[in-house]
Design a protein around this motif. Structure first.
Motif, PDB file in Angstrom:
ATOM      1  N   VAL A 296     -14.752 -19.347   4.559  1.00 53.07           N
ATOM      2  CA  VAL A 296     -13.355 -19.751   4.427  1.00 53.07           C
ATOM      3  C   VAL A 296     -13.018 -19.911   2.952  1.00 53.07           C
ATOM      4  O   VAL A 296     -13.715 -20.605   2.219  1.00 53.07           O
ATOM      5  CB  VAL A 296     -13.082 -21.078   5.171  1.00 53.07           C
ATOM      6  CG1 VAL A 296     -11.631 -21.508   4.976  1.00 53.07           C
ATOM      7  CG2 VAL A 296     -13.399 -20.921   6.652  1.00 53.07           C
ATOM      8  N   SER A 297     -11.949 -19.259   2.517  1.00 53.87           N
ATOM      9  CA  SER A 297     -11.505 -19.389   1.140  1.00 53.87           C
ATOM     10  C   SER A 297     -10.166 -20.106   1.101  1.00 53.87           C
ATOM     11  O   SER A 297      -9.283 -19.835   1.909  1.00 53.87           O
ATOM     12  CB  SER A 297     -11.371 -18.016   0.477  1.00 53.87           C
ATOM     13  OG  SER A 297     -10.780 -18.139  -0.792  1.00 53.87           O
ATOM     14  N   LEU A 310     -10.339 -32.129  -1.930  1.00 51.88           N
ATOM     15  CA  LEU A 310     -11.737 -32.570  -1.929  1.00 51.88           C
ATOM     16  C   LEU A 310     -11.815 -34.079  -2.141  1.00 51.88           C
ATOM     17  O   LEU A 310     -12.605 -34.770  -1.484  1.00 51.88           O
ATOM     18  CB  LEU A 310     -12.522 -31.835  -3.017  1.00 51.88           C
ATOM     19  CG  LEU A 310     -14.018 -32.134  -3.102  1.00 51.88           C
ATOM     20  CD1 LEU A 310     -14.743 -31.733  -1.821  1.00 51.88           C
ATOM     21  CD2 LEU A 310     -14.638 -31.427  -4.308  1.00 51.88           C
ATOM     22  N   ALA A 311     -10.978 -34.608  -3.036  1.00 53.00           N
ATOM     23  CA  ALA A 311     -10.966 -36.054  -3.279  1.00 53.00           C
ATOM     24  C   ALA A 311     -10.560 -36.823  -2.041  1.00 53.00           C
ATOM     25  O   ALA A 311     -10.998 -37.965  -1.825  1.00 53.00           O
ATOM     26  CB  ALA A 311     -10.021 -36.382  -4.437  1.00 53.00           C
ATOM     27  N   ASP A 316     -14.050 -28.667   3.650  1.00 56.23           N
ATOM     28  CA  ASP A 316     -13.860 -27.333   4.212  1.00 56.23           C
ATOM     29  C   ASP A 316     -13.480 -26.316   3.150  1.00 56.23           C
ATOM     30  O   ASP A 316     -12.799 -25.333   3.431  1.00 56.23           O
ATOM     31  CB  ASP A 316     -12.794 -27.375   5.310  1.00 56.23           C
ATOM     32  CG  ASP A 316     -11.471 -27.948   4.813  1.00 56.23           C
ATOM     33  OD1 ASP A 316     -11.462 -28.511   3.698  1.00 56.23           O
ATOM     34  OD2 ASP A 316     -10.464 -27.838   5.542  1.00 56.23           O
ATOM     35  N   ASP A 317     -13.895 -26.566   1.911  1.00 51.72           N
ATOM     36  CA  ASP A 317     -13.607 -25.647   0.805  1.00 51.72           C
ATOM     37  C   ASP A 317     -14.879 -25.368   0.021  1.00 51.72           C
ATOM     38  O   ASP A 317     -14.976 -25.650  -1.175  1.00 51.72           O
ATOM     39  CB  ASP A 317     -12.524 -26.256  -0.093  1.00 51.72           C
ATOM     40  CG  ASP A 317     -11.976 -25.273  -1.128  1.00 51.72           C
ATOM     41  OD1 ASP A 317     -12.339 -24.076  -1.055  1.00 51.72           O
ATOM     42  OD2 ASP A 317     -11.211 -25.704  -2.006  1.00 51.72           O
ATOM     43  N   VAL A 646     -22.147 -34.077  -6.514  1.00 50.53           N
ATOM     44  CA  VAL A 646     -21.418 -32.986  -7.180  1.00 50.53           C
ATOM     45  C   VAL A 646     -19.992 -32.935  -6.661  1.00 50.53           C
ATOM     46  O   VAL A 646     -19.051 -32.582  -7.406  1.00 50.53           O
ATOM     47  CB  VAL A 646     -22.163 -31.642  -7.028  1.00 50.53           C
ATOM     48  CG1 VAL A 646     -21.999 -31.039  -5.643  1.00 50.53           C
ATOM     49  CG2 VAL A 646     -21.709 -30.655  -8.105  1.00 50.53           C
ATOM     50  N   SER A 647     -19.763 -33.332  -5.410  1.00 48.28           N
ATOM     51  CA  SER A 647     -18.397 -33.440  -4.891  1.00 48.28           C
ATOM     52  C   SER A 647     -17.620 -34.495  -5.661  1.00 48.28           C
ATOM     53  O   SER A 647     -16.445 -34.286  -6.029  1.00 48.28           O
ATOM     54  CB  SER A 647     -18.407 -33.809  -3.407  1.00 48.28           C
ATOM     55  OG  SER A 647     -19.001 -32.817  -2.633  1.00 48.28           O
ATOM     56  N   HIS A 648     -18.265 -35.635  -5.899  1.00 53.55           N
ATOM     57  CA  HIS A 648     -17.600 -36.704  -6.654  1.00 53.55           C
ATOM     58  C   HIS A 648     -17.302 -36.256  -8.085  1.00 53.55           C
ATOM     59  O   HIS A 648     -16.237 -36.566  -8.634  1.00 53.55           O
ATOM     60  CB  HIS A 648     -18.472 -37.951  -6.661  1.00 53.55           C
ATOM     61  CG  HIS A 648     -17.986 -39.019  -7.594  1.00 53.55           C
ATOM     62  ND1 HIS A 648     -16.748 -39.611  -7.476  1.00 53.55           N
ATOM     63  CD2 HIS A 648     -18.554 -39.589  -8.687  1.00 53.55           C
ATOM     64  CE1 HIS A 648     -16.579 -40.503  -8.427  1.00 53.55           C
ATOM     65  NE2 HIS A 648     -17.647 -40.500  -9.189  1.00 53.55           N
ATOM     66  N   LEU A 649     -18.230 -35.514  -8.673  1.00 58.36           N
ATOM     67  CA  LEU A 649     -18.009 -35.011 -10.026  1.00 58.36           C
ATOM     68  C   LEU A 649     -16.752 -34.142 -10.073  1.00 58.36           C
ATOM     69  O   LEU A 649     -15.889 -34.313 -10.949  1.00 58.36           O
ATOM     70  CB  LEU A 649     -19.230 -34.204 -10.485  1.00 58.36           C
ATOM     71  CG  LEU A 649     -19.125 -33.530 -11.847  1.00 58.36           C
ATOM     72  CD1 LEU A 649     -19.065 -34.548 -12.969  1.00 58.36           C
ATOM     73  CD2 LEU A 649     -20.308 -32.574 -12.058  1.00 58.36           C
ATOM     74  N   ILE A 650     -16.626 -33.216  -9.122  1.00 60.28           N
ATOM     75  CA  ILE A 650     -15.503 -32.283  -9.128  1.00 60.28           C
ATOM     76  C   ILE A 650     -14.191 -32.993  -8.771  1.00 60.28           C
ATOM     77  O   ILE A 650     -13.155 -32.774  -9.404  1.00 60.28           O
ATOM     78  CB  ILE A 650     -15.765 -31.112  -8.159  1.00 60.28           C
ATOM     79  CG1 ILE A 650     -16.971 -30.289  -8.631  1.00 60.28           C
ATOM     80  CG2 ILE A 650     -14.532 -30.225  -8.023  1.00 60.28           C
ATOM     81  CD1 ILE A 650     -17.451 -29.254  -7.628  1.00 60.28           C
TER      82      ILE A 650
END
Length: 776
Positions: A296-297, A310-311, A316-317, A646-650
């Motif tokens: 999925v894009s 994401l935040a 789902d990305d 890494v999710s938190h970083l982004i």
């Protein structure tokens, strides 16, 4: 849709929304808006400061013995006092990298059609290294694109319209320092001159000088120059050329001609050829790696929308993580090429002016920041981008010989907590954070990394081993035998920027001690690498015997009473359990003295260390800490925890342009301030989740999270001079191909499965999900 573009439908109103370009020397952040475009220009050698004489802090071995005696006996106050007397220099003209100037392009105002939505778009195309913008009014669209050419060493732009005569704008320059000024050479050329001067990190008078040109060439219409401004009216299209040179490390006036020569050569080629050559040159590096995470894009959403999603908890990305990895690779290529004059600094090669105006300095910090800038270089197949750092370490080693001799009465070389472009190797001007006696060594471990990935014997023989041998000579001479334990220890030194209570919590806080864990990890890495090199190169056998004796006397890694990996030789009480630095986890990453397979107890202690930090309500939540958590958990094969960080970083530590930042109020930051190490650290996390390697070992998908259950990656690098491709579905490997460029024996791991195979140079080996060899 294109998964590898950063794009936005709103204007860039400030630097943190602009899009970066770079050619390994020059950088620009492009802030595009419908009627205005600003380029924030930087150049990596444009530094304030100068080479200052090394102050006489000539305590030598006698002073060291005296202060060590106090530390051994527990008299930290007196040890600190003596360290400040003998090992704390005064601040001189250390300097900082400064921004160069702003190019301000003001487009002619035309009445937009307010009924049109989405009439403005700006983007950064990672596949081509082009920044683009398009603005449509009721009858005209004006297009812009900008690139920083490494092939031709300048920044180039084209502005065009779908309507004849639709391009009109004015262009002017605004300096970032008081010494900057520009003049109109003719109707289409501005010349500028400047000197990198400031008063926070130097005396306001010393610094690198720069000179350059901006030229506008039009098709149709007119261009005129007056009072430092170029004005284009009614053109079909216009090309803008920006060239600059500096006098860094140059003598004589010849340097002033360099930018003119660059500009004239570029004008001779023309825009189209410059663009073609730029893309070809860039693609040679960028195209080495491809990555797809999931099917999925969400590239139809703007990049700022994807960050906010994401935040908000959206997982789902997965391609956003692939974009972040390729953005990190893009920034590496843009900021550090094989022939770059200097390596990446605190902000890469870019500069928003924030670190320059406060106590930080836009410099080379040697206690994580500069190192993290290059964490992903080798694994993401950008080993050539590592070379400027190799040369910088060589220069640092040469400069650090006098510091080793004058401060410690020792041979070899040493550098401490930070450095600049003037060969600074002394401690920082407060021992609490400045007396990091292995900062230079930490940076020099990148020589080891480059060799382990490349297996370049000529590099080992001519560069890596000579520098590291001199470092080893210093520590052999400098280190001391602990009177209680009989271990060979460093000190006095700190565990980077951290604090402890020697006794119970609530007493006097101290920073200096003997034998900090980071020091001992790094010295062990150094001595063991030198021993391997001595065996391979068949030289320095007597020196090798000294190293073998020393290795046997080094302290072991220790587990403290809370189950944590000890940060100091003694199990001190942490004065700042929320601290941002995790230096002693070097043994887990990027080192491999701790691995889940070989050292399960120490691996568990490393996990406790990270968990204890994470539990602190006042955790110093900055970009490099988030990356370090991600790297640590990836090395522990915990994909879900690595993914969390890494999710938190982004989503929580990135501006809209995906530049990472350090939060206001932490370590003296006066605002949320761009620091590029998080971009590179996060890139390394994603790569390490997919591939890890040690000499002779390759681990496939060692920390794969559920969110990336399907995907493929090609071109990642493994130690031993190999490339790795992997494909997976439902969280399970389906196939992997290993291309080997040196002969050797590898053990391939995927979870509990493993296989060992012998590879030939130039071989290609494909394995199925069971790690059976199916093709070669």
């Amino acid at each position: 849709m294109d998964d590898f573009k950063l794009w936005y439908s709103t204007p860039a109103v400030n630097w943190n929304q602009g899009l970066p370009l770079g050619n390994g020397r020059m950088g620009t952040v492009v802030m595009a808006a419908p009627h205005r475009e600003v380029w924030s220009m930087s150049e990596v050698t444009y530094w304030s400061g100068q080479v200052d004489p090394e102050p006489a802090l000539a305590g030598g071995k006698r002073a060291l013995e005296e202060m060590r005696r106090h530390f051994y006996s527990g008299n930290y106050d007196e040890g600190d006092r003596l360290a400040k007397q003998y090992l704390q220099p005064d601040k001189q003209n250390f300097g900082t990298n400064l921004g160069l100037c702003k190019v301000i392009i003001q487009f002619a105002e035309q009445s937009p059609d307010r009924t049109l939505e989405g009439s403005f778009r700006r983007e950064l195309d990672l596949n081509l290294a082009l920044a683009k913008a398009a603005w449509r009014n009721k009858d005209t669209t004006v297009y812009r694109e900008v690139f920083a050419s490494h092939a031709d060493d300048l920044v180039v732009s084209r502005v065009w319209s779908d309507r004849s005569g639709g391009v009109s704008f004015s262009l002017s320059l605004e300096g970032e320092t008081g010494s900057f000024h520009s003049t109109t050479m003719d109707d289409c050329t501005l010349k500028f001159e400047g000197q990198a001067t400031e008063n926070v990190h130097s005396n306001g008078n010393c610094g690198v000088s720069a000179e350059g040109y901006v030229k506008v060439v039009v098709a149709g219409g007119t261009v005129t120059g007056r009072d430092g401004r170029l004005t284009v009216h009614g053109a079909d299209e216009a090309a803008i050329y920006f060239a600059v040179s500096t006098d860094y490390r140059k003598t004589g006036p010849e340097w002033k001609q360099e930018s003119r020569v660059i500009l004239d050569r570029a004008l001779g080629k023309g825009y189209s050829s410059l663009r073609t050559d730029h893309i070809e040159d860039y693609a040679e590096q960028y195209n080495k790696v491809d990555i797809q995470l999931g099917t999925v894009s969400k590239s139809d959403l703007t990049t700022d929308q994807r960050i906010r999603s994401l935040a908000g908890g959206g997982d789902d990305d997965p391609q956003l993580f692939a974009l972040f990895l390729q953005y990190g690779r893009y920034l590496t290529i843009a900021g550090s090429r094989a022939n770059s004059p200097l390596p990446l600094h605190l902000q890469g090669i870019w500069n928003d002016g924030e670190a320059c105006r406060m106590g930080w300095s836009c410099d080379y910090h040697l206690d994580i920041n500069t190192q993290m800038n290059y964490y992903p270089a080798e694994i993401t197949n950008l080993g050539d981008s590592h070379l400027p750092l190799m040369r910088y370490v060589e220069d640092l080693a040469a400069a650090g010989k006098s510091t080793a001799r004058n401060l410690y009465g020792s041979g070899g070389w040493v550098a401490h907590v930070f450095s600049n472009v003037w060969g600074f190797t002394l401690p920082g001007w407060d021992t609490s954070w400045g007396l990091n006696v292995t900062g230079g060594l930490w940076l020099a471990t990148h020589l080891m990394e480059h060799y382990e990935y490349s297996q370049d014997r000529a590099f080992l023989e001519s560069t890596a081993y000579p520098v590291l041998q001199e470092a080893a000579a210093f520590y052999l001479d400098y280190m001391d035998i602990h009177p209680e334990y009989g271990w060979l220890v460093t000190g006095p030194s700190n565990s980077p920027e951290n604090h402890f209570y020697p006794g119970t919590a609530g007493g006097t806080v101290h920073q200096l001690s003997m034998g900090t864990t980071l020091d001992q990890i790094l010295v062990r890495e150094l001595f063991e690498f030198c021993l391997k090199s001595i065996e391979l190169l068949e030289r320095d056998q007597e020196f090798g015997e000294q190293l073998r004796e020393a290795v046997d006397m080094l302290p072991p890694l220790q587990i403290g009473k809370k189950g944590q990996l000890q940060e100091w030789l003694e199990d001190y009480v942490e004065a700042q359990p929320e601290h941002r630095h995790l230096s002693h986890l070097f043994a887990l990453y990027p080192g491999h003295q701790i691995t889940p397979e070989r050292t399960p107890e120490l691996s568990a202690a490393a996990r406790v260390t990270m968990q204890n930090r994470m539990l602190q309500e006042e955790l110093e939540d900055v970009e490099f800490t988030a990356a370090l958590f991600g790297l640590g958990f990836a090395r522990l094969h915990d994909g879900e925890m690595a993914y969390k960080h890494v999710s938190h970083l982004i989503s929580g530590l990135c501006f809209e342009n995906l530049f990472t930042y350090s939060k206001s109020g932490i370590a003296g930051a006066e605002t949320n301030i761009f620091v590029i190490d998080g971009n590179f650290g996060g890139t390394a996390v994603i790569a390490e989740m997919l591939l890890q390697s040690y000499p002779g070992e390759i681990h496939l998908l060692p920390a794969l999270p559920q969110a990336w259950s399907k995907g493929k990656v090609t071109g990642l690098r493994a130690k031993g001079n190999a490339e790795v491709d992997a494909v997976w579905e439902d969280g399970e490997l389906t196939s992997a191909t290993i291309r080997t460029f040196a002969s050797g024996t590898y053990t391939l791991f995927r979870g509990e499965r493993k296989t060992t195979f012998h590879a030939e140079a130039g071989g290609s080996y494909t394995f199925n999900r069971e790690l059976d060899l199916i093709d070669q």
